[in-house]
Each structure stands twice: as C-alpha cells, then as structure tokens.
Design an enzyme around this catalytic site. Sequence first.
Site, PDB file in Angstrom:
ATOM      1  N   ASN A  32      39.252  48.772  36.538  1.00 44.74           N
ATOM      2  CA  ASN A  32      38.650  48.305  35.482  1.00 44.74           C
ATOM      3  C   ASN A  32      37.441  47.124  35.393  1.00 44.74           C
ATOM      4  OD1 ASN A  32      38.336  48.594  32.576  1.00 44.74           O
ATOM      5  ND2 ASN A  32      39.530  46.718  32.193  1.00 44.74           N
TER       6      ASN A  32
ATOM      7  N   HIS B 255      35.154  44.630  32.936  1.00 42.10           N
ATOM      8  CA  HIS B 255      35.516  43.943  31.604  1.00 42.10           C
ATOM      9  C   HIS B 255      34.349  42.936  31.392  1.00 42.10           C
ATOM     10  CE1 HIS B 255      37.542  42.329  27.901  1.00 42.10           C
ATOM     11  NE2 HIS B 255      37.457  41.235  28.396  1.00 42.10           N
TER      12      HIS B 255
ATOM     13  N   SER C  34      34.302  41.079  34.950  1.00 43.60           N
ATOM     14  CA  SER C  34      35.143  41.015  36.341  1.00 43.60           C
ATOM     15  C   SER C  34      35.478  42.766  36.339  1.00 43.60           C
ATOM     16  CB  SER C  34      36.421  40.084  35.387  1.00 43.60           C
ATOM     17  OG  SER C  34      36.129  38.916  34.970  1.00 43.60           O
TER      18      SER C  34
ATOM     19  N   ASP D 175      43.814  44.207  30.084  1.00 44.05           N
ATOM     20  CA  ASP D 175      42.515  43.525  30.701  1.00 44.05           C
ATOM     21  C   ASP D 175      43.165  42.336  31.644  1.00 44.05           C
ATOM     22  OD1 ASP D 175      40.881  44.968  29.524  1.00 44.05           O
ATOM     23  OD2 ASP D 175      40.473  43.619  27.217  1.00 44.05           O
TER      24      ASP D 175
HETATM   25  C1  GAR Z   1      30.735  48.375  29.321  1.00 43.95           C
HETATM   26  O1  GAR Z   1      30.290  46.962  28.796  1.00 43.95           O
HETATM   27  C2  GAR Z   1      32.199  47.532  29.895  1.00 43.95           C
HETATM   28  O2  GAR Z   1      32.655  46.349  30.810  1.00 43.95           O
HETATM   29  C3  GAR Z   1      33.215  47.362  28.517  1.00 43.95           C
HETATM   30  O3  GAR Z   1      32.160  48.617  27.898  1.00 43.95           O
HETATM   31  C4  GAR Z   1      31.107  48.714  28.267  1.00 43.95           C
HETATM   32  C5  GAR Z   1      31.412  49.857  28.697  1.00 43.95           C
HETATM   33  O4  GAR Z   1      29.802  50.279  28.809  1.00 43.95           O
HETATM   34  N1  GAR Z   1      35.069  47.990  28.646  1.00 43.95           N
HETATM   35  C6  GAR Z   1      35.740  47.161  27.517  1.00 43.95           C
HETATM   36  O5  GAR Z   1      35.275  46.208  26.848  1.00 43.95           O
HETATM   37  C7  GAR Z   1      36.775  47.160  28.717  1.00 43.95           C
HETATM   38  N2  GAR Z   1      37.863  46.747  28.270  1.00 43.95           N
HETATM   39  P1  GAR Z   1      29.001  52.282  30.009  1.00 43.95           P
HETATM   40  O6  GAR Z   1      29.907  52.802  28.737  1.00 43.95           O
HETATM   41  O7  GAR Z   1      27.518  51.915  29.363  1.00 43.95           O
HETATM   42  O8  GAR Z   1      29.639  51.591  30.833  1.00 43.95           O
END
Ligand code: GAR
Length: 214
Positions: A108, A110, A137, A146
């Site tokens: 994942n 985060h 991370s 997370d």
């Molecule tokens: C990213 O910033 C990722 O870190 C976050 O969602 C976004 C997806 O962007 N994930 C979380 O918050 C998970 N807890 P993307 O669809 O453009 O890859």
Amino acid sequence: MKKRIAVLISGSGSNLQAIIDAINDKSINGEIVVVISNRADAYGLSRAKQANIATKVLQHTDYQNRIDFDQALLKTIDHYQAELVVLAGFMRILSAEFVNHFADKMLNIHPSLLPKYKGLTTHQRAIDAGDKLHGCSVHFVTAQLDDGPIALQTIVAIAADESAASLQKKVHVTEHIAYPKVVAWYCDERLKCIENKLYLDSELLSETGFKLSF
Ligand code: GAR
C-alpha cells in the site's frame, strides 16, 4: 519470470500510471494482469484500458457486507493468479481474512510518514502539528489500517506558507517515484517480508524503511 501484479484503485490512478510507465521502460520486471476498481467512474480504469490491461469493477455497494465484497475481490485476484497485490489509492478497509490471504504480498502507499497520520487528511494534520517534514510511506499491508512493515519513505520539507493542497501535490510527485521503486524491488525478489520484518538484498531494513529525500 515476470511477476503477475494486480492493482486495486478507487480514483485517478496516477500511481497506477507510474507503475505502468516503469513496466514499459523495463524498470519493473512484472506485468499488471488486472486493474480492479470499487468505483465504476475511477479514471484509473481508462489508464488501464489505454495500456491494454484487463479491468474489473467490483462495486462494494453491490454486496451485502464487507466479507462478501472482500470474498469477491479475493476470488477475482486469485483468478488472475496475481503474485503481488498493489493498493494504489484503494479507499476501502479490507477484512483480516482478505489481508491474511495475501500476507507478505500486498503493498500500500500512504501519504504520510507512518506511523504518523494514518487515515485521511494527512497533509492538513502534518501542517497543523507544525511538522517540518512530511512524505509518503510504501508498506506491506497487515490487518490494521495503514499499518505494516515499511519498505520506503519519501521525505519532503513543509514550507512556512504551505497549504494542504500544495503539500499534497509535492508528496504525490514523490509517490510516483517511490511506488515503482518498491514494486521493482519486490519483482526482482530483492525485497522480502519475513515474519513482519523487511529485508532488502538480505539486509534488515530499519523500522521506517529506506529513505528518499527530496
Ligand atoms: C495517493 O496519494 C495515495 O497515497 C492515497 O490516495 C492517493 C491516490 O492517488 N492513498 C491513501 O490515502 C491510502 N490510505 P492516485 O489515484 O492518483 O494514485
């Protein structure tokens, strides 16, 4: 042998795109066998189609409960014989049964320096706390949200006049470097998760993983 990767998304899929690009330029020795979204309108589905990758939409709203949804998700991933599951902005909490099924083979990303700021609004919370540094991370997934052993963190400075939006943009750029790198390590079998500890080239990583400063 190329590792078979399933990518799970809920939205824009810019991290998915970064992984597709890294596969295309041969930095990752793997292939994405399916992209699964829990939302039919996720833009990442168009990115996958553009790259000729199979897509599946499993809408959580079509299932009675989390267990049924997770079971359908698990079956789909196994149908594609994925060896690595990559959560890329997949905004669903996964059951322990699901997580345990893919133990040591699910990653994942985060947007915070874990263990700080699990959950949502990570950028605003880092600013509100007066933090000087922030980042993302990449970690293996365990049943806690997370949580799980951290492979890599990117670090950016928080400017004096930083807004959550500007910080989010800054971190997002680093995510697109971090995630392909960790996926490449995994596919090359350089990164291993053994009993909740991570080894890169057989060396034990620190609790907060490899660091990339920007
Ligand atoms: C990213 O910033 C990722 O870190 C976050 O969602 C976004 C997806 O962007 N994930 C979380 O918050 C998970 N807890 P993307 O669809 O453009 O890859």
